[in-house]
Design an enzyme around this catalytic site. Structure first.
Site, PDB file in Angstrom:
ATOM      1  N   ARG A  46      -1.946 -84.957  26.978  1.00 54.99           N
ATOM      2  CA  ARG A  46      -3.074 -84.319  28.240  1.00 54.99           C
ATOM      3  C   ARG A  46      -3.225 -83.443  27.727  1.00 54.99           C
ATOM      4  O   ARG A  46      -4.750 -83.215  28.058  1.00 54.99           O
ATOM      5  CB  ARG A  46      -2.271 -84.182  29.586  1.00 54.99           C
ATOM      6  N   TYR A  98     -31.274 -88.509  31.369  1.00 56.48           N
ATOM      7  CA  TYR A  98     -30.448 -89.774  31.093  1.00 56.48           C
ATOM      8  C   TYR A  98     -29.375 -90.107  32.861  1.00 56.48           C
ATOM      9  O   TYR A  98     -29.584 -89.202  33.688  1.00 56.48           O
ATOM     10  CB  TYR A  98     -28.500 -89.643  30.585  1.00 56.48           C
ATOM     11  N   ASP A 170     -27.784 -81.401  26.839  1.00 52.25           N
ATOM     12  CA  ASP A 170     -27.188 -82.365  26.493  1.00 52.25           C
ATOM     13  C   ASP A 170     -27.544 -82.988  24.873  1.00 52.25           C
ATOM     14  O   ASP A 170     -28.933 -83.668  24.605  1.00 52.25           O
ATOM     15  CB  ASP A 170     -27.669 -83.628  27.081  1.00 52.25           C
ATOM     16  N   LYS A 195     -22.145 -92.629  21.008  1.00 54.63           N
ATOM     17  CA  LYS A 195     -23.613 -93.335  20.526  1.00 54.63           C
ATOM     18  C   LYS A 195     -23.943 -93.009  19.536  1.00 54.63           C
ATOM     19  O   LYS A 195     -22.780 -93.127  18.605  1.00 54.63           O
ATOM     20  CB  LYS A 195     -24.629 -91.837  21.490  1.00 54.63           C
TER      21      LYS A 195
HETATM   22  C1  LIG Z   1     -28.133 -89.019  26.942  1.00 49.95           C
HETATM   23  C2  LIG Z   1     -27.253 -89.354  27.043  1.00 49.95           C
HETATM   24  N1  LIG Z   1     -26.051 -87.884  28.079  1.00 49.95           N
HETATM   25  C3  LIG Z   1     -25.184 -89.050  28.460  1.00 49.95           C
HETATM   26  C4  LIG Z   1     -24.893 -90.061  28.909  1.00 49.95           C
HETATM   27  C5  LIG Z   1     -23.412 -90.873  29.136  1.00 49.95           C
HETATM   28  O1  LIG Z   1     -22.198 -90.874  27.913  1.00 49.95           O
HETATM   29  P1  LIG Z   1     -20.950 -92.296  28.650  1.00 49.95           P
HETATM   30  O2  LIG Z   1     -21.937 -93.734  28.444  1.00 49.95           O
HETATM   31  O3  LIG Z   1     -20.483 -92.127  26.707  1.00 49.95           O
HETATM   32  O4  LIG Z   1     -20.797 -91.965  29.431  1.00 49.95           O
HETATM   33  C6  LIG Z   1     -25.521 -91.134  27.740  1.00 49.95           C
HETATM   34  C7  LIG Z   1     -25.517 -92.696  27.603  1.00 49.95           C
HETATM   35  O5  LIG Z   1     -26.440 -93.223  27.787  1.00 49.95           O
HETATM   36  C8  LIG Z   1     -27.136 -90.284  27.361  1.00 49.95           C
HETATM   37  O6  LIG Z   1     -28.158 -91.392  27.208  1.00 49.95           O
END
Ligand SMILES: Cc1ncc(COP(=O)(O)O)c(C=O)c1O
Length: 379
Positions: A46, A98, A170, A195
């Site tokens: 962890r 998002y 992000d 992604k």
């Molecule tokens: C720009 C962005 N940030 C964060 C996330 C969240 O990621 P996760 O689905 O791996 O939790 C996404 C998910 O689509 C996203 O498109």
């Protein structure tokens, strides 16, 4: 080392037991102590795990950061980052972020008393006006999901720093191949490694990268305290995916630009959002702060929801699915899928409407992709 070399070598080749070329998967929850108080650097997974460390060193180097931590998902990365702040703190966010990010902000506002303001970050004066005495961070998503707006990382980070706040980006949509926000003054970068970084749609993960040692210390504390560190096998998969990140990103972009140019000429398409198109409103800014335009685009169709549904049902290569950034092409309807959880009024205000379709353009043969879209648009 150039970035492409770093993707393959940074953080790996540490196995002194058998000299394995590829980082082993340390699938263990705990580690034997050599003596009381004496370990080989790891005591409990962890807190830290060697496979995870390899990925963390790799991502930290790719993002030009001091330190990275990898975590169970992109949302876990965002949640852990929010633990840098406390009750009553104010965060200014990109208004077309998002949907899951907006949902988490709403949750943390409810249960922890965070204050969140959503601002159109194309207008720097609006950001300055939104700053309050308790503003502690500016949350930048660029390009934004799903509208592909581009925001000025350097200028917004300056506003944050002038007000003793952190600038957080992000960077999921572009990956460090196409954008490295810490080099433009940001303090923290978050990723959904689900992604592009992993790139093969077979793992869910996230990463947080920080610029300064004092943030690194707090981050390490938070990851251990919250207990969300990425599982060793998942970290290993992401590390493997990153080895091909540079050629994948090039292939995604080549296909995306061809798809964008095809869509922009189609009579049933109202508008294409792709920063690589010369008519994108922030094309010049994208050229200034990005090394590439990426593989994501969205477009609005004439004929409203019925036409959009028809297209979503008719593609054969573009699978109707959530997520993005994998080698295979995906199509989605943000209003009812990725952004279903987003506050309805905010969704309408920023323009995530029912006509909007988002594509994650994969690395298949582009002629097949265009044929698939042509068939769906004419169906
Ligand atoms: C720009 C962005 N940030 C964060 C996330 C969240 O990621 P996760 O689905 O791996 O939790 C996404 C998910 O689509 C996203 O498109």
């Amino acid at each position: 080392m150039q970035l492409q070399t770093k993707t393959i070598h940074a953080g790996v080749n540490k196995d002194t037991a058998y000299n394995s070329i590829i980082t082993p998967i340390y699938q263990t929850s705990t580690f034997r102590f050599d003596d009381i108080g004496k370990t080989k650097g790891y005591d409990y997974t962890r807190t830290a795990n060697p496979t995870r460390t390899a990925l963390e060193e790799n991502i930290a180097q790719l993002e030009s950061g001091t330190c990275a931590r990898v975590i169970a998902s992109g949302m876990a990365a965002i949640a852990a980052t929010l633990h840098f702040f406390k009750t009553g703190d104010h965060i200014i966010s990109t208004n077309d972020c998002y949907g899951g990010t907006e949902r988490l902000f709403r949750l943390y506002a409810e249960i922890f008393g965070f204050q969140i303001s959503y601002v159109d970050m194309n207008n720097l004066d609006d950001i300055k006006k939104a700053v309050k005495t308790n503003t502690k961070a500016i949350w930048i998503e660029t390009p934004s999901n799903p509208l592909l707006n581009i925001y000025d990382i350097r200028a917004i980070s300056e506003i944050a720093h002038d007000n003793n706040a952190l600038s957080i980006v992000d960077n999921t949509f572009l990956s460090p191949v196409n954008q490295r926000p810490l080099e433009f003054g940001a303090d923290i970068v978050v990723h959904s490694t689900t992604k592009y970084l992993n790139g093969h749609s077979d793992v869910v993960g996230g990463a947080i990268v920080v610029s300064k040692p004092e943030l690194a210390e707090r981050l390490h504390y938070l990851i251990n305290a919250l207990g969300q560190g990425e599982a060793p096998f998942d970290a290993w998969l992401v590390l493997r995916g990153i080895k091909t990140l540079v050629p994948r990103m090039k292939a995604h972009e080549e296909n995306a630009i061809a798809v964008a140019r095809f869509l922009e000429k189609h009579p049933d398409v109202l508008k294409v959002n792709y920063p690589g198109l010369e008519n994108h409103p922030q094309h010049e800014l994208a050229k200034k702060q990005q090394y590439g335009f990426g593989g994501m685009l969205s477009f609005e169709v004439k004929g409203g929801i019925d036409k959009a549904n028809n297209i979503l049902r008719s593609t054969k290569l573009f699978s109707l699915a959530e997520s993005l950034g994998g080698i295979e092409s995906l199509i989605c309807h943000p209003a009812t899928m990725t952004h279903a959880s987003m506050d309805k009024a905010l969704k309408e205000k920023v323009g995530i409407n029912e006509r909007l379709i988002r594509l994650s353009v994969g690395i298949e043969d582009v002629n097949d992709l265009i044929k698939d879209l042509e068939y769906a648009l004419n169906a």
